[in-house]
Scaffold this motif. Sequence first.
Motif, PDB file in Angstrom:
ATOM      1  N   LYS A  30      -0.678   0.786 -10.101  1.00  0.00           N
ATOM      2  CA  LYS A  30      -2.119   1.354  -9.884  1.00  0.00           C
ATOM      3  C   LYS A  30      -1.883   2.743  -9.336  1.00  0.00           C
ATOM      4  O   LYS A  30      -2.373   3.287  -8.076  1.00  0.00           O
ATOM      5  CB  LYS A  30      -2.946   0.467  -8.833  1.00  0.00           C
ATOM      6  CG  LYS A  30      -3.167  -0.956  -9.460  1.00  0.00           C
ATOM      7  CD  LYS A  30      -4.120  -1.758  -8.596  1.00  0.00           C
ATOM      8  CE  LYS A  30      -4.387  -3.148  -9.103  1.00  0.00           C
ATOM      9  NZ  LYS A  30      -5.059  -4.122  -8.253  1.00  0.00           N
ATOM     10  N   ARG A  31      -1.142   3.735 -10.062  1.00  0.00           N
ATOM     11  CA  ARG A  31      -1.051   4.995  -9.777  1.00  0.00           C
ATOM     12  C   ARG A  31      -1.323   5.765 -11.142  1.00  0.00           C
ATOM     13  O   ARG A  31      -1.092   5.355 -12.025  1.00  0.00           O
ATOM     14  CB  ARG A  31       0.368   5.421  -9.231  1.00  0.00           C
ATOM     15  CG  ARG A  31       0.963   4.688  -8.008  1.00  0.00           C
ATOM     16  CD  ARG A  31      -0.199   5.400  -6.807  1.00  0.00           C
ATOM     17  NE  ARG A  31       0.334   4.580  -5.500  1.00  0.00           N
ATOM     18  CZ  ARG A  31       0.007   3.601  -5.055  1.00  0.00           C
ATOM     19  NH1 ARG A  31      -1.281   3.060  -5.550  1.00  0.00           N
ATOM     20  NH2 ARG A  31       0.173   2.958  -3.809  1.00  0.00           N
ATOM     21  N   PRO A  32      -2.082   6.833 -10.927  1.00  0.00           N
ATOM     22  CA  PRO A  32      -2.268   7.791 -12.010  1.00  0.00           C
ATOM     23  C   PRO A  32      -1.079   8.144 -12.787  1.00  0.00           C
ATOM     24  O   PRO A  32      -0.153   8.423 -12.245  1.00  0.00           O
ATOM     25  CB  PRO A  32      -3.187   9.086 -11.465  1.00  0.00           C
ATOM     26  CG  PRO A  32      -2.661   9.039  -9.885  1.00  0.00           C
ATOM     27  CD  PRO A  32      -2.397   7.648  -9.593  1.00  0.00           C
ATOM     28  N   ALA A  52       4.309   6.535  -4.338  1.00  0.00           N
ATOM     29  CA  ALA A  52       4.121   7.731  -5.260  1.00  0.00           C
ATOM     30  C   ALA A  52       2.356   7.867  -5.080  1.00  0.00           C
ATOM     31  O   ALA A  52       1.581   7.269  -5.330  1.00  0.00           O
ATOM     32  CB  ALA A  52       4.456   7.521  -6.512  1.00  0.00           C
ATOM     33  N   ASP A  53       2.395   9.168  -5.512  1.00  0.00           N
ATOM     34  CA  ASP A  53       0.857   9.844  -5.685  1.00  0.00           C
ATOM     35  C   ASP A  53       0.655   9.893  -7.218  1.00  0.00           C
ATOM     36  O   ASP A  53      -0.651   9.638  -7.778  1.00  0.00           O
ATOM     37  CB  ASP A  53       0.490  11.264  -5.239  1.00  0.00           C
ATOM     38  CG  ASP A  53       0.771  10.925  -3.688  1.00  0.00           C
ATOM     39  OD1 ASP A  53      -0.529  10.667  -2.946  1.00  0.00           O
ATOM     40  OD2 ASP A  53       1.463  11.622  -3.097  1.00  0.00           O
ATOM     41  N   SER A  90       0.598  -1.093  -0.105  1.00  0.00           N
ATOM     42  CA  SER A  90      -0.087   0.146  -0.047  1.00  0.00           C
ATOM     43  C   SER A  90       0.800   1.127   0.087  1.00  0.00           C
ATOM     44  O   SER A  90       2.253   1.098   0.297  1.00  0.00           O
ATOM     45  CB  SER A  90      -0.941   0.038   1.387  1.00  0.00           C
ATOM     46  OG  SER A  90      -0.177   0.311   2.492  1.00  0.00           O
ATOM     47  N   LYS A  91       0.455   2.265  -0.254  1.00  0.00           N
ATOM     48  CA  LYS A  91       1.175   3.657  -0.391  1.00  0.00           C
ATOM     49  C   LYS A  91       1.457   3.972   0.961  1.00  0.00           C
ATOM     50  O   LYS A  91       2.820   4.095   1.251  1.00  0.00           O
ATOM     51  CB  LYS A  91       0.279   4.982  -0.758  1.00  0.00           C
ATOM     52  CG  LYS A  91       0.984   6.145  -0.884  1.00  0.00           C
ATOM     53  CD  LYS A  91       0.282   7.106  -1.629  1.00  0.00           C
ATOM     54  CE  LYS A  91      -0.795   7.728  -0.823  1.00  0.00           C
ATOM     55  NZ  LYS A  91      -1.590   8.955  -1.430  1.00  0.00           N
ATOM     56  N   SER A  92       0.939   3.622   2.114  1.00  0.00           N
ATOM     57  CA  SER A  92       1.311   3.823   3.461  1.00  0.00           C
ATOM     58  C   SER A  92       2.358   2.819   3.869  1.00  0.00           C
ATOM     59  O   SER A  92       3.415   3.386   4.555  1.00  0.00           O
ATOM     60  CB  SER A  92       0.034   3.702   4.445  1.00  0.00           C
ATOM     61  OG  SER A  92       0.430   4.027   5.833  1.00  0.00           O
TER      62      SER A  92
END
Length: 402
Positions: free
Chosen positions: A320-322, A290-291, A202-204
């Motif tokens: 799965k990131r923009p 990353a965001d 996960s991002k976190s």
Amino acid sequence: MMKFIYLTNSRLPGEKAHAIQIMKTCAALAADVDIQIVHPRRVNRPWLQSVVDLQKYYRLPRDVERRLVYSLDLFSIVPSLPFGKSLAYKVVFAIQTITYHIALLPLLLTSSADVYYTRDSLTAALLVLLRKARISTVIYESHTFPSSRLGLGLSRWLVNKLDGIVVLTNLLATRYLELGVPEKRVSVVPDAVDLQDFGVFSKSAARHHLSIDENLFVVMYVGHMYHWKGVDTLVEAASQLSDNEQIWLVGGTPEELPRIEQLIKQLEIANIHLVGYVPYEHISTYMAAADVLVIPNSGDSDISRFYTSPIKLFEYMAAKRPIIASNLPSLREIIEHDETALLVQPDNPSSLAIAIQRLRSDLHLSSRLVDNATVLVSQYTWSRRSKRILNFVKSVISMSSE
């Protein structure tokens, strides 16, 4: 079982994307064919000299047999030269290439395989010249189109003697068709990704692992820093972002990074973080942190506009990131503006900065782009790529036997 020999004048393991592409493609092919990689014995980069298990290093589903042949590698002496490094690199590369191909001769004259596959035009030419000996089907995987008169002349001579040509983009296929290659002997097979390598953290969790502040908005580029990759544009875009919108540059070699460091210093930009080279097994962790993930390719180069099929594009989708990418024909063969990515004017820092801020403020758009890209990338796995190559090989063998 069909026997493949895959020939490449490459260091394996290597710090460049082509090493990933070679190992992933061959490991996928190994599910259906007996395949051996033949490559030169070369002095590796210091940070790769301890890598002995390529299956583990590249997260391969199965091991691939490799055979090393001699080449005279003098690259390590060039950095110590007081002057003339650019010319020296060319001379050293020529010596290494010539000695490698001379060393290949005994192997090719005594080996026996159904298919000889290479992404090196000189190797393809050697295979064609030896066809009357023990060479059967010759497939050349082209990643660019020659721009020099000598390169173009070699291609004109070579292409109609090959059994088949695999290319990464439709635009590159068109170049070969214009040379008179029959359409049935050219196949467009883009690059790919192993989906299971990405989306693990996960991002976190990724940020905790990498000690990245949860409150930062992280815009990330992963890859090399060649000029045509457009990293300069991303660096310039950083000056138009707020302090808590950080640019993370992951990748690059000791030869590439000083130019980027100098640009950052010259522009007095504080919100950029240079990571440097990261082993393949850790790439997915960085992407998960990353965001937004960026492909800022320049429009100044033919390879960027027409021929590239960036592995990072498929990895970004799997992460799965923009995605924000340059609006170039090569990239539009895979992604679509406002559907699977935001496409921006290449070499335009303001256009890139606006897109970054748009994704930060519009979470619905970001989510929609990710969902659509996740569906799209399922079509581009290394397993599917290998099956497309194998089906093409079988088709050209069938044509040759008619």
